[in-house]
Design a protein around this motif. Structure first.
Motif, PDB file in Angstrom:
ATOM      1  N   UNK A  62       0.827  -1.201   0.000  1.00 34.75           N
ATOM      2  CA  UNK A  62       0.000   0.000   0.000  1.00 34.75           C
ATOM      3  C   UNK A  62       0.862   1.252   0.000  1.00 34.75           C
ATOM      4  N   UNK A  63       2.107   1.093   0.428  1.00 33.37           N
ATOM      5  CA  UNK A  63       3.071   2.195   0.389  1.00 33.37           C
ATOM      6  C   UNK A  63       3.564   2.321  -1.052  1.00 33.37           C
ATOM      7  N   UNK A  64       3.333   3.459  -1.701  1.00 30.16           N
ATOM      8  CA  UNK A  64       3.742   3.606  -3.109  1.00 30.16           C
ATOM      9  C   UNK A  64       5.220   3.300  -3.357  1.00 30.16           C
ATOM     10  N   UNK A  65       6.082   3.540  -2.378  1.00 33.14           N
ATOM     11  CA  UNK A  65       7.506   3.240  -2.547  1.00 33.14           C
ATOM     12  C   UNK A  65       7.774   1.749  -2.625  1.00 33.14           C
ATOM     13  N   UNK A  70       2.706  -1.167  -8.956  1.00 35.89           N
ATOM     14  CA  UNK A  70       2.123   0.149  -9.185  1.00 35.89           C
ATOM     15  C   UNK A  70       2.011   0.545 -10.643  1.00 35.89           C
ATOM     16  N   UNK A  71       2.871   0.060 -11.489  1.00 31.72           N
ATOM     17  CA  UNK A  71       2.843   0.415 -12.899  1.00 31.72           C
ATOM     18  C   UNK A  71       1.915  -0.437 -13.746  1.00 31.72           C
ATOM     19  N   UNK A  72       1.250  -1.385 -13.114  1.00 34.48           N
ATOM     20  CA  UNK A  72       0.359  -2.295 -13.839  1.00 34.48           C
ATOM     21  C   UNK A  72      -1.051  -1.705 -13.934  1.00 34.48           C
ATOM     22  N   UNK A  73      -1.825  -2.229 -14.858  1.00 34.26           N
ATOM     23  CA  UNK A  73      -3.233  -1.832 -14.937  1.00 34.26           C
ATOM     24  C   UNK A  73      -3.982  -2.478 -13.767  1.00 34.26           C
TER      25      UNK A  73
END
Length: 95
Positions: A62-65, A70-73
């Motif tokens: 859940x942490x964007x780092x 995160x880069x997936x659809x």
């Protein structure tokens, strides 16, 4: 006939292999059931540790780092997540 794995399947397999024992407390599922631990209650005595490993990793993501998906659809993330969970749950030696 050979199985055809998608790129998403391969990524899920790599991630599942990396996380399958994440945050392992050093006690087995039977112990958690016998002592009625919090985790046993949380996961209804079913693949307790395997569910815990997955839940902890997806909570971290859940942490964007730390979100390596995160880069997936949205569709790719759902498919990869489902595959990871299935793969990790199948590591429950008690089944």
């Amino acid at each position: 006939e050979t199985a055809q794995l998608t790129d998403e399947d391969l990524l899920a397999a790599i991630i599942a292999g990396m996380i399958h024992d994440y945050d392992h407390p050093g006690l087995n599922n039977n112990f958690h059931v016998k002592v009625q631990s919090y985790l046993a209650t949380l996961y209804n005595n079913r693949s307790i540790l395997e569910n815990h490993h997955c839940a902890e990793v997806f909570e971290l993501m859940k942490n964007p780092r730390l979100n390596i998906l995160g880069g997936m659809t949205d569709s790719q993330r759902r498919d990869i997540r489902e595959t990871i969970i299935e793969m990790v749950l199948w590591t429950d030696m008690g089944l």
